[in-house]
Scaffold this motif. Structure first.
Motif, PDB file in Angstrom:
ATOM      1  N   ARG A 143       0.843  -1.196   0.000  1.00  0.00           N
ATOM      2  CA  ARG A 143       0.000   0.000   0.000  1.00  0.00           C
ATOM      3  C   ARG A 143       0.881   1.250   0.000  1.00  0.00           C
ATOM      4  O   ARG A 143       1.924   1.276   0.662  1.00  0.00           O
ATOM      5  CB  ARG A 143      -0.909  -0.014   1.238  1.00  0.00           C
ATOM      6  N   PRO A 144       0.497   2.303  -0.731  1.00  0.00           N
ATOM      7  CA  PRO A 144       1.298   3.537  -0.734  1.00  0.00           C
ATOM      8  C   PRO A 144       1.577   4.026   0.682  1.00  0.00           C
ATOM      9  O   PRO A 144       0.669   4.104   1.513  1.00  0.00           O
ATOM     10  CB  PRO A 144       0.415   4.525  -1.508  1.00  0.00           C
ATOM     11  N   ILE A 145       2.828   4.350   0.949  1.00  0.00           N
ATOM     12  CA  ILE A 145       3.239   4.680   2.314  1.00  0.00           C
ATOM     13  C   ILE A 145       2.540   5.924   2.876  1.00  0.00           C
ATOM     14  O   ILE A 145       2.249   5.965   4.077  1.00  0.00           O
ATOM     15  CB  ILE A 145       4.776   4.808   2.392  1.00  0.00           C
ATOM     16  N   PRO A 146       2.212   6.947   2.063  1.00  0.00           N
ATOM     17  CA  PRO A 146       1.471   8.083   2.635  1.00  0.00           C
ATOM     18  C   PRO A 146       0.114   7.679   3.203  1.00  0.00           C
ATOM     19  O   PRO A 146      -0.315   8.215   4.229  1.00  0.00           O
ATOM     20  CB  PRO A 146       1.316   9.052   1.450  1.00  0.00           C
ATOM     21  N   VAL A 147      -0.559   6.732   2.536  1.00  0.00           N
ATOM     22  CA  VAL A 147      -1.862   6.259   3.031  1.00  0.00           C
ATOM     23  C   VAL A 147      -1.691   5.557   4.371  1.00  0.00           C
ATOM     24  O   VAL A 147      -2.452   5.790   5.320  1.00  0.00           O
ATOM     25  CB  VAL A 147      -2.521   5.303   2.009  1.00  0.00           C
ATOM     26  N   THR A 148      -0.663   4.703   4.462  1.00  0.00           N
ATOM     27  CA  THR A 148      -0.411   3.975   5.709  1.00  0.00           C
ATOM     28  C   THR A 148      -0.106   4.937   6.850  1.00  0.00           C
ATOM     29  O   THR A 148      -0.661   4.813   7.954  1.00  0.00           O
ATOM     30  CB  THR A 148       0.767   2.993   5.532  1.00  0.00           C
ATOM     31  N   PHE A 149       0.766   5.921   6.612  1.00  0.00           N
ATOM     32  CA  PHE A 149       1.129   6.869   7.665  1.00  0.00           C
ATOM     33  C   PHE A 149      -0.067   7.715   8.100  1.00  0.00           C
ATOM     34  O   PHE A 149      -0.279   7.938   9.293  1.00  0.00           O
ATOM     35  CB  PHE A 149       2.262   7.783   7.192  1.00  0.00           C
ATOM     36  N   LYS A 150      -0.848   8.183   7.143  1.00  0.00           N
ATOM     37  CA  LYS A 150      -1.988   9.038   7.484  1.00  0.00           C
ATOM     38  C   LYS A 150      -3.051   8.267   8.259  1.00  0.00           C
ATOM     39  O   LYS A 150      -3.653   8.794   9.201  1.00  0.00           O
ATOM     40  CB  LYS A 150      -2.568   9.664   6.216  1.00  0.00           C
ATOM     41  N   ARG A 151      -3.277   7.027   7.886  1.00  0.00           N
ATOM     42  CA  ARG A 151      -4.243   6.206   8.627  1.00  0.00           C
ATOM     43  C   ARG A 151      -3.703   5.859  10.018  1.00  0.00           C
ATOM     44  O   ARG A 151      -4.462   5.796  10.987  1.00  0.00           O
ATOM     45  CB  ARG A 151      -4.567   4.926   7.842  1.00  0.00           C
ATOM     46  N   ALA A 152      -2.388   5.649  10.110  1.00  0.00           N
ATOM     47  CA  ALA A 152      -1.774   5.343  11.408  1.00  0.00           C
ATOM     48  C   ALA A 152      -1.874   6.539  12.341  1.00  0.00           C
ATOM     49  O   ALA A 152      -2.228   6.404  13.518  1.00  0.00           O
ATOM     50  CB  ALA A 152      -0.314   4.949  11.216  1.00  0.00           C
ATOM     51  N   ILE A 153      -1.572   7.722  11.834  1.00  0.00           N
ATOM     52  CA  ILE A 153      -1.639   8.942  12.642  1.00  0.00           C
ATOM     53  C   ILE A 153      -3.063   9.195  13.118  1.00  0.00           C
ATOM     54  O   ILE A 153      -3.300   9.546  14.282  1.00  0.00           O
ATOM     55  CB  ILE A 153      -1.141  10.147  11.823  1.00  0.00           C
ATOM     56  N   ALA A 154      -4.025   8.985  12.213  1.00  0.00           N
ATOM     57  CA  ALA A 154      -5.431   9.234  12.568  1.00  0.00           C
ATOM     58  C   ALA A 154      -5.924   8.283  13.658  1.00  0.00           C
ATOM     59  O   ALA A 154      -6.873   8.600  14.375  1.00  0.00           O
ATOM     60  CB  ALA A 154      -6.314   9.096  11.324  1.00  0.00           C
ATOM     61  N   ALA A 155      -5.267   7.128  13.802  1.00  0.00           N
ATOM     62  CA  ALA A 155      -5.699   6.133  14.788  1.00  0.00           C
ATOM     63  C   ALA A 155      -5.208   6.439  16.199  1.00  0.00           C
ATOM     64  O   ALA A 155      -5.647   5.811  17.160  1.00  0.00           O
ATOM     65  CB  ALA A 155      -5.214   4.747  14.362  1.00  0.00           C
ATOM     66  N   LEU A 156      -4.289   7.411  16.345  1.00  0.00           N
ATOM     67  CA  LEU A 156      -3.687   7.701  17.651  1.00  0.00           C
ATOM     68  C   LEU A 156      -4.251   8.969  18.283  1.00  0.00           C
ATOM     69  O   LEU A 156      -4.578   9.934  17.593  1.00  0.00           O
ATOM     70  CB  LEU A 156      -2.168   7.873  17.494  1.00  0.00           C
ATOM     71  N   SER A 157      -4.302   8.949  19.607  1.00  0.00           N
ATOM     72  CA  SER A 157      -4.642  10.165  20.340  1.00  0.00           C
ATOM     73  C   SER A 157      -3.400  11.055  20.414  1.00  0.00           C
ATOM     74  O   SER A 157      -2.298  10.642  20.049  1.00  0.00           O
ATOM     75  CB  SER A 157      -5.112   9.826  21.761  1.00  0.00           C
ATOM     76  N   PHE A 158      -3.575  12.278  20.900  1.00  0.00           N
ATOM     77  CA  PHE A 158      -2.450  13.224  20.999  1.00  0.00           C
ATOM     78  C   PHE A 158      -1.322  12.644  21.843  1.00  0.00           C
ATOM     79  O   PHE A 158      -0.156  12.650  21.447  1.00  0.00           O
ATOM     80  CB  PHE A 158      -2.941  14.542  21.607  1.00  0.00           C
ATOM     81  N   TRP A 159      -1.658  12.098  23.019  1.00  0.00           N
ATOM     82  CA  TRP A 159      -0.623  11.602  23.922  1.00  0.00           C
ATOM     83  C   TRP A 159       0.008  10.311  23.410  1.00  0.00           C
ATOM     84  O   TRP A 159       1.175  10.028  23.678  1.00  0.00           O
ATOM     85  CB  TRP A 159      -1.183  11.408  25.330  1.00  0.00           C
ATOM     86  N   GLN A 160      -0.769   9.519  22.669  1.00  0.00           N
ATOM     87  CA  GLN A 160      -0.187   8.325  22.045  1.00  0.00           C
ATOM     88  C   GLN A 160       0.854   8.711  20.992  1.00  0.00           C
ATOM     89  O   GLN A 160       1.892   8.066  20.871  1.00  0.00           O
ATOM     90  CB  GLN A 160      -1.289   7.474  21.414  1.00  0.00           C
ATOM     91  N   LYS A 161       0.571   9.776  20.254  1.00  0.00           N
ATOM     92  CA  LYS A 161       1.537  10.270  19.272  1.00  0.00           C
ATOM     93  C   LYS A 161       2.830  10.695  19.959  1.00  0.00           C
ATOM     94  O   LYS A 161       3.936  10.379  19.511  1.00  0.00           O
ATOM     95  CB  LYS A 161       0.956  11.457  18.498  1.00  0.00           C
ATOM     96  N   VAL A 162       2.675  11.437  21.059  1.00  0.00           N
ATOM     97  CA  VAL A 162       3.842  11.912  21.805  1.00  0.00           C
ATOM     98  C   VAL A 162       4.646  10.727  22.344  1.00  0.00           C
ATOM     99  O   VAL A 162       5.878  10.685  22.236  1.00  0.00           O
ATOM    100  CB  VAL A 162       3.407  12.834  22.962  1.00  0.00           C
ATOM    101  N   LYS A 163       3.941   9.754  22.909  1.00  0.00           N
ATOM    102  CA  LYS A 163       4.613   8.591  23.509  1.00  0.00           C
ATOM    103  C   LYS A 163       5.360   7.767  22.461  1.00  0.00           C
ATOM    104  O   LYS A 163       6.504   7.331  22.683  1.00  0.00           O
ATOM    105  CB  LYS A 163       3.578   7.722  24.218  1.00  0.00           C
ATOM    106  N   LEU A 164       4.722   7.561  21.307  1.00  0.00           N
ATOM    107  CA  LEU A 164       5.364   6.798  20.242  1.00  0.00           C
ATOM    108  C   LEU A 164       6.586   7.533  19.708  1.00  0.00           C
ATOM    109  O   LEU A 164       7.648   6.937  19.500  1.00  0.00           O
ATOM    110  CB  LEU A 164       4.366   6.541  19.109  1.00  0.00           C
ATOM    111  N   ALA A 165       6.440   8.835  19.492  1.00  0.00           N
ATOM    112  CA  ALA A 165       7.554   9.637  18.990  1.00  0.00           C
ATOM    113  C   ALA A 165       8.724   9.593  19.967  1.00  0.00           C
ATOM    114  O   ALA A 165       9.895   9.495  19.561  1.00  0.00           O
ATOM    115  CB  ALA A 165       7.104  11.078  18.764  1.00  0.00           C
ATOM    116  N   TRP A 166       8.426   9.652  21.260  1.00  0.00           N
ATOM    117  CA  TRP A 166       9.476   9.601  22.296  1.00  0.00           C
ATOM    118  C   TRP A 166      10.237   8.273  22.216  1.00  0.00           C
ATOM    119  O   TRP A 166      11.471   8.239  22.262  1.00  0.00           O
ATOM    120  CB  TRP A 166       8.840   9.773  23.668  1.00  0.00           C
ATOM    121  N   GLY A 167       9.489   7.170  22.081  1.00  0.00           N
ATOM    122  CA  GLY A 167      10.124   5.859  22.003  1.00  0.00           C
ATOM    123  C   GLY A 167      11.006   5.715  20.779  1.00  0.00           C
ATOM    124  O   GLY A 167      12.098   5.148  20.840  1.00  0.00           O
TER     125      GLY A 167
END
Length: 329
Positions: A143-167
């Protein structure tokens, strides 16, 4: 010539899973570890043994450049994560998806630095070997990587994004080539990612499970029967079963087996949901940070420059929108 070279009972590596379609086509799925020398050998041996009509790899059009780049250039590119790459990723995928892409590249760069080996070697070997097989087609199956990333980002809450980025930012565990080979039953990169996203089932769904469905669909499309050439238009059409080799990360093989006999519809997993409130907040925070850094730099030069920056319509617009978002939450 290809039929003569094709083995009736091919001697295949243990990493190969054989799947059949209803019309008799055969699909040989080679499960690989993306940083493994033995995986490259498995791919070469499988293609030589079965002489496929189609080779399908776990790449999309956004990552196809790695097929034609030499190992030395790829090794250098994989190690270098710079501002230019960040700007390109953001321009291509948007702020949130671009940042996520850069963080995942950092994971890949960490493995590259530890092993001294560029990623995607098995795909390059598949590309080379497919070109040696007469009339063999080469398909991009991911699957085109932009679609995967955008769907992945949309699935996370704000703090989940922060936590994943930190890891991802502070990944530093040492890795050896022996570790890679031990992970042949579950690709190293995907195993590391699975450990980090284990707390986020929705992220696992978008990055792994949905791509399992997409890869399965593309393999089944490639395995459609092949029409034989006709001497004339009046001659009846004749078809023969196809032989396909799929090259995918080992972590996707169970999902492909699971979905193989299902009727698949990929329209739903190709849609990109609108940005959530948390995504908007994170996006404006990032932009506000950039303006803040610009403002600080200008402050060191002079207060007049600071006033000039703050008077810019773009800066005022971002500050106003950020205030509105905060007031809504």
């Amino acid at each position: 010539m290809k039929m003569k070279k094709r083995q009736k009972k091919p001697n295949l590596p243990s990493t190969v899973t054989e799947l059949d379609t209803e019309d008799g086509s055969k699909v040989y799925v080679v499960g690989t570890a993306h940083f493994s020398d033995s995986s490259k050998k498995d791919v070469v041996k499988t293609i030589q043994e079965v002489q496929p009509d189609v080779v399908v790899v776990e790449l999309c059009q956004y990552r196809v450049s790695m097929l034609k780049m030499d190992e030395k250039t790829l090794l250098k590119e994989a190690k270098e994560i710079n501002l230019e790459k960040l700007q390109q990723a953001i321009k291509q995928n948007g702020v949130m998806s671009g940042l996520m892409q850069m963080l995942l590249l950092k994971v890949s760069a960490h493995i590259t630095e530890q092993l001294g080996m560029a990623p995607g070697g098995e795909f390059r070997e598949a590309f080379k070997e497919a070109s040696k097989v007469p009339f063999c087609k080469f398909h991009l199956g991911d699957r085109p990587i932009p679609v995967t990333f955008k769907r992945a980002i949309a699935a996370l809450s704000f703090w989940q994004k922060v936590k994943l980025a930190w890891g991802l930012c502070f990944l530093s565990d040492p890795i050896s080539k022996d570790d890679v080979e031990k992970c042949k039953q579950k690709d190293l990169l995907e195993q590391m990612m699975a450990e980090m996203i284990g707390e986020f089932p929705d992220l696992h769904r978008t990055i792994v499970s949905e791509r399992d469905i997409y890869l399965t669909y593309m393999l089944k499309q490639a395995a459609k029967q092949i029409e034989l050439p006709r001497a004339s238009e009046t001659e009846p059409r004749k078809y023969i079963p196809a032989v396909v080799v799929g090259v995918v990360g080992m972590g996707h093989v169970p999902g492909i087996e699971k979905n193989w006999n299902s009727d698949l519809n990929i329209q739903e997993i190709m849609s990109v949901p609108p940005p959530s409130a948390s995504s908007k907040i994170f996006k404006f925070v990032m932009k506000a940070t950039v303006f803040g850094l610009m403002g600080y730099g200008c402050y060191r030069i002079g207060q007049r420059t600071v006033r000039f920056i703050l008077s810019m319509p773009a800066a005022q617009s971002y500050l106003q929108k950020l205030t509105e978002i905060r007031s809504q939450h």
